[in-house]
Write an enzyme that holds these catalytic residues in place. Structure first.
Site, PDB file in Angstrom:
ATOM      1  N   ASP A  61      10.939   3.090   0.918  1.00  0.00           N
ATOM      2  CA  ASP A  61      10.696   1.648   0.858  1.00  0.00           C
ATOM      3  C   ASP A  61       9.313   1.319   1.423  1.00  0.00           C
ATOM      4  O   ASP A  61       9.181   0.877   2.561  1.00  0.00           O
ATOM      5  CB  ASP A  61      11.789   0.922   1.644  1.00  0.00           C
ATOM      6  CG  ASP A  61      11.698  -0.588   1.528  1.00  0.00           C
ATOM      7  OD1 ASP A  61      11.117  -1.075   0.538  1.00  0.00           O
ATOM      8  OD2 ASP A  61      12.213  -1.276   2.434  1.00  0.00           O
ATOM      9  N   LYS A  63       7.045  -0.644  -0.479  1.00  0.00           N
ATOM     10  CA  LYS A  63       6.655  -1.960  -1.016  1.00  0.00           C
ATOM     11  C   LYS A  63       5.187  -1.983  -1.454  1.00  0.00           C
ATOM     12  O   LYS A  63       4.390  -2.799  -0.988  1.00  0.00           O
ATOM     13  CB  LYS A  63       6.917  -3.058   0.011  1.00  0.00           C
ATOM     14  CG  LYS A  63       8.358  -3.161   0.492  1.00  0.00           C
ATOM     15  CD  LYS A  63       8.499  -4.279   1.515  1.00  0.00           C
ATOM     16  CE  LYS A  63       9.935  -4.419   2.005  1.00  0.00           C
ATOM     17  NZ  LYS A  63      10.339  -3.285   2.886  1.00  0.00           N
ATOM     18  N   PRO A  68      -3.311  -2.374 -10.309  1.00  0.00           N
ATOM     19  CA  PRO A  68      -2.448  -1.493 -11.109  1.00  0.00           C
ATOM     20  C   PRO A  68      -2.822  -0.018 -11.067  1.00  0.00           C
ATOM     21  O   PRO A  68      -1.938   0.841 -10.924  1.00  0.00           O
ATOM     22  CB  PRO A  68      -2.576  -2.073 -12.520  1.00  0.00           C
ATOM     23  CG  PRO A  68      -2.815  -3.534 -12.294  1.00  0.00           C
ATOM     24  CD  PRO A  68      -3.684  -3.591 -11.066  1.00  0.00           C
TER      25      PRO A  68
END
Length: 230
Positions: A61, A63, A68
């Protein structure tokens, strides 16, 4: 598809703490654990490799939220760790989410963080200058994640039914901020019990301190697992 095991948030920073916690469980008990920023930044990829070597599933996790190309490249690196699930911030936009999917490939589960469960509607409006309701923001981000071919979204259990109503069949909802009845809610603003999350349709739940800080973590885990299973 509902994951039968609650995901345990390994809110530690050292290898020793992590190993000591995992050693409490019988070797045949295969867990699903969450490695967050604290543990990953302190121990690096080796902590993922160690936990995978024990046969556990890993939700990494981190995030991710960047341009991109950077997110695509980072996800390609994380894929080599054989992780089972990863997260990106939906606020990065659909193109970034698509890049994350390309980098990670189709094997691991990829889910988008909508609004953190520590965020209230007033905070969202004041800090992020988003003037819709909190639910409308979560639904907007969830639809973007589905458009980018992600597998699901992180959301509070109160938002699960609404998300599933506006996303394709099979779009999963992962719910953090799960607390057994009567426990301290900590810094989470939008919380539910495992039973409530199950009844409302969450596919994954994440539980940290009620297990890791319990007097008997194994017993606490088994109790929450039983409540989650119904």
């Amino acid at each position: 598809m509902k994951e039968e095991r609650p995901i345990i948030a390994l809110d530690f920073s050292s290898f020793e703490e992590t190993k000591a916690f995992l050693d409490l469980f019988p070797a045949e008990e295969k867990l699903y654990v969450k490695i967050g920023m604290e543990l990953y930044y302190a121990q690096g990829p080796d902590i993922v490799r160690y936990i995978k070597s024990l046969g556990h599933n890993v939700f990494l996790d981190l995030k991710l939220h960047d341009i991109p190309n950077t997110v695509r490249a980072a996800m390609a690196v994380l894929k080599e760790l054989d992780i089972d699930m990863a997260t990106v911030h939906a606020a990065g936009g659909v193109e970034m989410l698509k890049a994350a999917r390309e980098g990670l490939g189709q094997g691991p589960t990829l889910i988008a963080v909508t609004q953190l469960t520590s965020t209230s509607e007033d905070q969202m409006r004041g800090d992020q200058n988003i003037q819709t309701s909190l639910l409308e923001s979560v639904l907007h981000y969830s639809k973007g994640a589905a458009k980018a071919q992600l597998d699901g979204a992180v959301c509070s259990a109160q938002e699960v039914e609404a998300i599933k109503a506006v996303t394709p069949t099979g779009f999963t909802c992962l719910t953090p901020g799960i607390r057994p009845k009567g426990s301290n809610i900590g810094d989470q603003k939008r919380v539910m019990t495992p039973n409530q999350a199950r009844r409302i349709g969450s596919d994954y739940i994440v539980v940290g301190r009620p297990i890791t800080q319990a007097k008997d973590p194994v017993a606490a885990y088994q109790a929450i697992k039983a409540e989650w299973a119904g």
